[in-house]
Design a protein around this motif. Structure first.
Motif, PDB file in Angstrom:
ATOM      1  N   ASP A 163      64.814  68.553  14.813  1.00 42.28           N
ATOM      2  CA  ASP A 163      65.756  69.469  15.464  1.00 42.28           C
ATOM      3  C   ASP A 163      67.041  69.608  14.672  1.00 42.28           C
ATOM      4  O   ASP A 163      68.005  70.207  15.145  1.00 42.28           O
ATOM      5  CB  ASP A 163      66.056  68.994  16.889  1.00 42.28           C
ATOM      6  N   HIS A 164      67.071  69.032  13.460  1.00 43.32           N
ATOM      7  CA  HIS A 164      68.205  69.116  12.521  1.00 43.32           C
ATOM      8  C   HIS A 164      69.471  68.467  13.074  1.00 43.32           C
ATOM      9  O   HIS A 164      70.574  68.843  12.677  1.00 43.32           O
ATOM     10  CB  HIS A 164      68.486  70.573  12.133  1.00 43.32           C
ATOM     11  N   GLN A 165      69.321  67.481  13.962  1.00 46.82           N
ATOM     12  CA  GLN A 165      70.465  66.769  14.513  1.00 46.82           C
ATOM     13  C   GLN A 165      70.544  65.381  13.890  1.00 46.82           C
ATOM     14  O   GLN A 165      69.531  64.696  13.737  1.00 46.82           O
ATOM     15  CB  GLN A 165      70.351  66.661  16.036  1.00 46.82           C
ATOM     16  N   LEU A 166      71.761  64.956  13.537  1.00 51.91           N
ATOM     17  CA  LEU A 166      71.957  63.625  12.974  1.00 51.91           C
ATOM     18  C   LEU A 166      71.588  62.559  13.996  1.00 51.91           C
ATOM     19  O   LEU A 166      71.949  62.658  15.171  1.00 51.91           O
ATOM     20  CB  LEU A 166      73.415  63.446  12.553  1.00 51.91           C
ATOM     21  N   GLY A 167      70.879  61.544  13.548  1.00 51.80           N
ATOM     22  CA  GLY A 167      70.502  60.447  14.417  1.00 51.80           C
ATOM     23  C   GLY A 167      69.329  60.749  15.329  1.00 51.80           C
ATOM     24  O   GLY A 167      68.913  59.879  16.096  1.00 51.80           O
ATOM     25  N   SER A 168      68.773  61.949  15.279  1.00 47.71           N
ATOM     26  CA  SER A 168      67.667  62.324  16.159  1.00 47.71           C
ATOM     27  C   SER A 168      66.351  61.750  15.614  1.00 47.71           C
ATOM     28  O   SER A 168      66.123  61.721  14.412  1.00 47.71           O
ATOM     29  CB  SER A 168      67.563  63.841  16.277  1.00 47.71           C
ATOM     30  N   THR A 169      65.495  61.290  16.526  1.00 49.85           N
ATOM     31  CA  THR A 169      64.186  60.757  16.140  1.00 49.85           C
ATOM     32  C   THR A 169      63.056  61.718  16.518  1.00 49.85           C
ATOM     33  O   THR A 169      61.893  61.345  16.476  1.00 49.85           O
ATOM     34  CB  THR A 169      63.947  59.400  16.820  1.00 49.85           C
ATOM     35  N   CYS A 175      50.885  70.429  14.449  1.00 50.24           N
ATOM     36  CA  CYS A 175      50.917  71.878  14.233  1.00 50.24           C
ATOM     37  C   CYS A 175      52.195  72.327  13.531  1.00 50.24           C
ATOM     38  O   CYS A 175      52.351  73.508  13.230  1.00 50.24           O
ATOM     39  CB  CYS A 175      50.785  72.616  15.566  1.00 50.24           C
ATOM     40  N   GLY A 176      53.143  71.395  13.311  1.00 53.07           N
ATOM     41  CA  GLY A 176      54.411  71.748  12.701  1.00 53.07           C
ATOM     42  C   GLY A 176      55.462  72.202  13.681  1.00 53.07           C
ATOM     43  O   GLY A 176      56.515  72.693  13.270  1.00 53.07           O
ATOM     44  N   VAL A 177      55.225  72.020  14.998  1.00 51.17           N
ATOM     45  CA  VAL A 177      56.190  72.416  16.031  1.00 51.17           C
ATOM     46  C   VAL A 177      57.056  71.209  16.364  1.00 51.17           C
ATOM     47  O   VAL A 177      56.536  70.128  16.665  1.00 51.17           O
ATOM     48  CB  VAL A 177      55.473  72.935  17.291  1.00 51.17           C
ATOM     49  N   CYS A 178      58.369  71.389  16.305  1.00 50.28           N
ATOM     50  CA  CYS A 178      59.287  70.285  16.585  1.00 50.28           C
ATOM     51  C   CYS A 178      59.171  69.871  18.047  1.00 50.28           C
ATOM     52  O   CYS A 178      59.305  70.700  18.948  1.00 50.28           O
ATOM     53  CB  CYS A 178      60.721  70.714  16.263  1.00 50.28           C
ATOM     54  N   ASN A 179      58.906  68.589  18.257  1.00 46.14           N
ATOM     55  CA  ASN A 179      58.748  68.020  19.606  1.00 46.14           C
ATOM     56  C   ASN A 179      57.658  68.762  20.384  1.00 46.14           C
ATOM     57  O   ASN A 179      57.723  68.873  21.615  1.00 46.14           O
ATOM     58  CB  ASN A 179      60.077  68.071  20.371  1.00 46.14           C
ATOM     59  N   GLY A 180      56.644  69.276  19.665  1.00 48.81           N
ATOM     60  CA  GLY A 180      55.562  70.036  20.307  1.00 48.81           C
ATOM     61  C   GLY A 180      54.495  69.126  20.875  1.00 48.81           C
ATOM     62  O   GLY A 180      54.488  67.899  20.671  1.00 48.81           O
ATOM     63  N   ASP A 181      53.571  69.751  21.612  1.00 51.45           N
ATOM     64  CA  ASP A 181      52.495  68.996  22.259  1.00 51.45           C
ATOM     65  C   ASP A 181      51.144  69.208  21.587  1.00 51.45           C
ATOM     66  O   ASP A 181      50.101  68.803  22.114  1.00 51.45           O
ATOM     67  CB  ASP A 181      52.395  69.388  23.732  1.00 51.45           C
ATOM     68  N   GLY A 182      51.130  69.856  20.409  1.00 55.39           N
ATOM     69  CA  GLY A 182      49.884  70.047  19.676  1.00 55.39           C
ATOM     70  C   GLY A 182      49.006  71.166  20.191  1.00 55.39           C
ATOM     71  O   GLY A 182      47.853  71.278  19.765  1.00 55.39           O
ATOM     72  N   SER A 183      49.537  72.032  21.064  1.00 53.17           N
ATOM     73  CA  SER A 183      48.704  73.073  21.669  1.00 53.17           C
ATOM     74  C   SER A 183      48.623  74.346  20.833  1.00 53.17           C
ATOM     75  O   SER A 183      47.854  75.245  21.169  1.00 53.17           O
ATOM     76  CB  SER A 183      49.239  73.418  23.068  1.00 53.17           C
ATOM     77  N   THR A 184      49.406  74.460  19.775  1.00 56.39           N
ATOM     78  CA  THR A 184      49.415  75.692  18.984  1.00 56.39           C
ATOM     79  C   THR A 184      48.474  75.628  17.784  1.00 56.39           C
ATOM     80  O   THR A 184      48.483  76.536  16.953  1.00 56.39           O
ATOM     81  CB  THR A 184      50.835  76.010  18.497  1.00 56.39           C
TER      82      THR A 184
END
Length: 525
Positions: A163-169, A175-184
């Motif tokens: 998500d381009h935030q410092l300190g974010s995990t 699928c390449g979706v940030c924080n996605g659930d793999g449905s795409t």
């Protein structure tokens, strides 16, 4: 204080102690924050694209030291740089190309992924084994590692999530979706056994579409893998993969290993073209290929708006439908593409009443419009927009718009324009490229290359478009200079020469007098 009164019978002493401690803690935190001034404004971003860093400062109001930090950072310019911009670390290395190193000029290339110090600027002389640390710290916003979003800030590697935030995990799904659930996307795996012969020297193993990720193929046997590609623009290519190494094929990185009894092909993706994996006959024995990859679901059902009402008055009905939509080209395609994915479920049509107002008495009937579920109304259809008359600063583009009708068989023909007048005609001219033209942007000067006397300093000059991204198109005649002389006011002194062994007494006395005269003078030697 309320919390310090004598405990009544039955009141736990431990609870009172907790209240007292929490009250002191809250006050101490407030006192610590009260010693600081408010945070100042955010600085300009260290980069115009590709992810940079911005900082904010605050001042300690206490005569003593304040607890905590006086600087904070955040990410900025989180948009991809154009391909021609090049690697940010490589830009910093190349800035030293016209600076002599030990009396010689070199063309410097970046040394990436240093596990010991990923935030130092280490560069390698082109065509040589010479590796030099040209700066102790790279510029803020430089990636720590090539395959990571983590960035260097003030010489330290900081964690950055997808998500381009410092300190974010937060991480991307398969699928390449940030924080996605793999449905795409969907996992595709399989095994292929070669069926080559004297008349059939090559065969297709699998077609891997544009946008696929995490591709891995393993060929076991005497045959040989090779690639065919096709871009979205229709350009075709071929790569025979004759030796081990990492290659760039149609803007997709391919890692290939050629071993004695097998070949391994890896591509992280997302693929920038359609890849067709083939094998060529290289021996009498059969070969097997195992493959696995994540394929994007690029065709999805999309529900349409309600069609026009079947009657102009007296009550009618209108329906929705479903169309198969190509997410790559943003176009409606044949339904068979959506049936390919079992995950896709075609939405059922919706029905609603419309135009329920009674018809006027003078008419005596309601007009039935030439429409039902199988025979759509005539519609406006437009050709693609022409190219803009100007690449920037404002231009115009045009298109042709006509009224067409589609029959039950799907054949489209042009008809008179009055048949489409129930909806407004689409515009045939529109403004385009109204953004400002690119202009030069000069960044801050580097420190002087010397610590005394006269030296040089450098700066990066970029051509920036209206979005603040590095681009081309600026006039070379107006480009600011990237190098200039600089003078450090500190004088440069030479050490005193030692007395020669063979010096005689008169010469020694004269040398002493010369040294004393030099010490009195204010001019540097």
């Amino acid at each position: 204080m309320e919390c310090c009164r004598r405990a009544t019978p039955g009141t736990p002493l431990l609870f009172l102690a907790f209240l007292l401690l929490s009250s002191r803690t809250a006050r101490s935190e407030e006192d610590r924050e009260g010693l600081w001034d408010a945070w100042g404004p955010w600085s300009e971003c260290s980069r115009t694209c590709g992810g940079g860093a911005s900082y904010s400062l605050r001042r300690c109001l206490s005569s003593k030291s304040c607890e905590g930090r006086n600087i904070r950072y955040r990410t900025c310019s989180n948009v991809d740089c154009p391909p021609e911009a090049g690697d940010f670390r490589a830009q910093q290395c190349s800035a030293h190309n016209d600076v002599k190193h030990h009396g010689q000029f070199y063309e410097w290339l970046p040394v990436s992924n240093d596990p010991d110090n990923p935030c130092s600027l280490k560069c390698q002389a082109k065509g040589m084994s010479l590796v030099v640390e040209l700066a102790p710290k790279v510029l803020d916003g430089t990636r720590c590692y090539t395959e990571s979003l983590d960035m260097c800030i003030s010489g330290l590697c900081q964690i950055v999530g997808c998500d381009h935030q410092l300190g974010s995990t937060v991480k991307e799904d398969n699928c390449g979706v940030c924080n996605g659930d793999g449905s795409t996307c969907r996992l595709v795996r399989g095994q292929y056994k070669s069926q080559l012969s004297a008349t059939k020297l090559d065969d297709t193993v699998v077609a891997i579409p544009y946008g696929s990720r995490h591709i891995r193929l393993v060929l076991k046997g005497p045959d040989h893998l090779y690639l065919e590609t096709k871009t979205l623009q229709g350009a075709k290519g071929e790569n025979s993969l004759s030796s081990s190494g990492t290659f760039l094929v149609d803007n997709s990185t391919v890692d290939f290993q050629k071993l004695a009894d097998k070949e391994i092909l890896r591509m992280a993706g997302p693929l920038a073209a359609d890849f067709i994996i083939k094998i060529r006959d290289s021996g009498p024995a059969d070969s097997t290929v195992q493959f696995i990859f994540y394929q994007p679901i690029i065709h999805r059902w999309r529900e349409t708006d309600f069609f026009p009402c079947s009657a102009t008055c007296g009550g009618g009905y209108q329906l929705t439908s479903a169309e198969c939509y190509d997410l790559r080209s943003n176009r409606v395609v044949a339904e068979q593409y959506c049936h390919y994915y079992p995950e896709n479920v075609k939405p059922k049509p919706k029905l609603q009443e419309c135009n329920l107002d009674p018809c006027p008495a003078s008419d005596g009937y309601k007009q039935i419009m030439p429409y039902d579920l199988y025979h759509p109304l005539p519609r406006w259809e437009a050709t693609p927009w022409t190219a803009c008359s100007s690449s920037c600063g404002g231009g115009i583009q045009s298109r042709a718009v006509s009224c067409v009708e589609e029959d039950i068989q799907g054949h489209v023909t042009s008809v008179e324009e009055w048949k489409c007048m129930y909806t407004p005609k689409m515009p045939i001219v529109q403004p385009c490229n109204i953004f400002d033209c690119p202009k030069w942007l000069a960044q801050e000067w580097s420190p002087c290359t010397v610590t005394c006397g006269q030296g040089l300093r450098y700066r990066v000059v970029l051509c920036i478009d209206h979005r603040g991204m590095h681009t081309g198109g600026c006039s070379t005649k107006t480009k600011p200079h990237i190098k200039e002389e600089c003078i450090i006011p500190t004088p440069c002194y030479k050490p005193k020469e030692k007395l020669p062994v063979e010096a005689k007494l008169p010469w020694f006395k004269q040398a002493q007098e010369l040294e004393e005269g030099a010490a009195v003078s204010e001019e540097p030697s």
